[in-house]
Design a protein around this motif. Structure first.
Motif: not given
Ligand SMILES: Nc1ncnc2c1ncn2[C@@H]1O[C@H](COP(=O)(O)OP(=O)(O)OP(=O)(O)O)[C@@H](O)[C@H]1O
Ligand SMILES: [Mg+2]
Length: 245
Positions: A36, A39, A85, A170, A200-202, A240, A244
């Motif tokens: 992870i 961006n 991706q 991703e 993976e971003h989730d 990180y 969010s």
């Protein structure tokens, strides 16, 4: 424990920009390892260097005991399968033919029969077709699938090979919740006994799937550990997870 993938001091620059700044990483055999990071951290570039799309400027990459540093993708396809991706299916081929190609490229199919699609190969392609939920679209050109369906096919293509090491970039991007959760269940099931590295971003997906997580920030691994350890890591939260909120 044997090591399936080892990165030693991987560095990569594009012009003056240092994208990877000395990456050391060990992935155990059978482990599901998530990567992870924000961006632009260098995650996809790292996959490019592992899978032979670009050569690292410095460092070594050892996969399943073989030094694959700088080797072209087609020379390491027995060892490693990788999804991108962005979607990279053969749009002119049918959904089933995309999966047949993937199964055909795998090591065991080469051992069994070089020329004729074997029964085992056909079975594997069709099983994957069901697993990714595209059985109703078997004969449809991949170009006519929705974006999320193409992502599912991408995943199926990587998983239909029997490469022991799977890299997924991703895999659930662009999917809705139901599609993403089906994709994750599929990843979990089909990577049993193999080694997975997944970008993976989730966060829910990462914490539910990974045995260990590495966090990449500005081309460096700032932490590696279990999901619980990563969740509680102060540097990670600041670099990180905090962003969010
Ligand atoms: N071929 C290239 N030439 C020049 N710069 C590049 C190239 N590929 C990537 N970069 C730069 O390298 C940095 C890392 O990009 P990369 O795609 O590896 O990040 P990422 O962690 O995968 O990000 P994301 O989460 O957005 O996918 C970015 O600043 C990007 O602009
Ligand atoms: Mg990326």
């Amino acid at each position: 424990m044997t090591i399936a993938l080892e990165l030693r001091g991987i560095a990569k620059r594009f012009g003056p920009t240092r994208v990877l700044r000395g990456i050391d990483l060990q992935v155990q055999s059978g482990e599901r390892h998530a990567l992870i990071g924000p961006n632009g951290a260098g995650k996809s570039t790292l996959f490019d260097t592992i899978s032979g799309r670009t050569k690292p400027d410095e460092g070594r990459i050892v996969a399943i005991g073989i030094d694959i540093t700088g080797r072209a993708p087609q020379r390491i396809s027995r060892v490693l399968a990788r999804s991108f991706q962005t979607t990279s299916v053969f749009t002119g081929l049918s959904v089933l033919d995309n999966l047949r190609c993937a199964a055909l490229g795998s090591a065991s199919s080469r051992r069994i029969d070089r020329w004729l699609p074997s029964r085992a190969l056909e079975d594997r392609a069709r099983a994957m077709l069901d697993a990714i939920g595209l059985a109703a679209h078997a004969d449809v050109p991949a170009a006519r699938l929705t974006y999320a369906e193409q992502r599912a096919l991408d995943l199926g293509i990587a998983l239909a090979t029997d490469a022991p090491l799977i890299l997924l970039d991703e895999p659930t991007a662009g999917m809705n919740r139901a599609e993403a959760s089906r994709a994750l269940a599929l990843i979990r099931a089909t990577t049993q006994g193999r080694t997975l590295v997944v970008i993976e971003h989730d966060m829910d997906a990462v914490f539910g799937l990974a045995d260990r997580i590495s966090v990449l920030v500005q081309g460096r691994v700032i932490a590696t550990g279990t999901p619980a350890a990563i969740r509680d890591d102060r540097a990670v939260r600041e670099a990180y997870l905090g962003e969010s909120r």
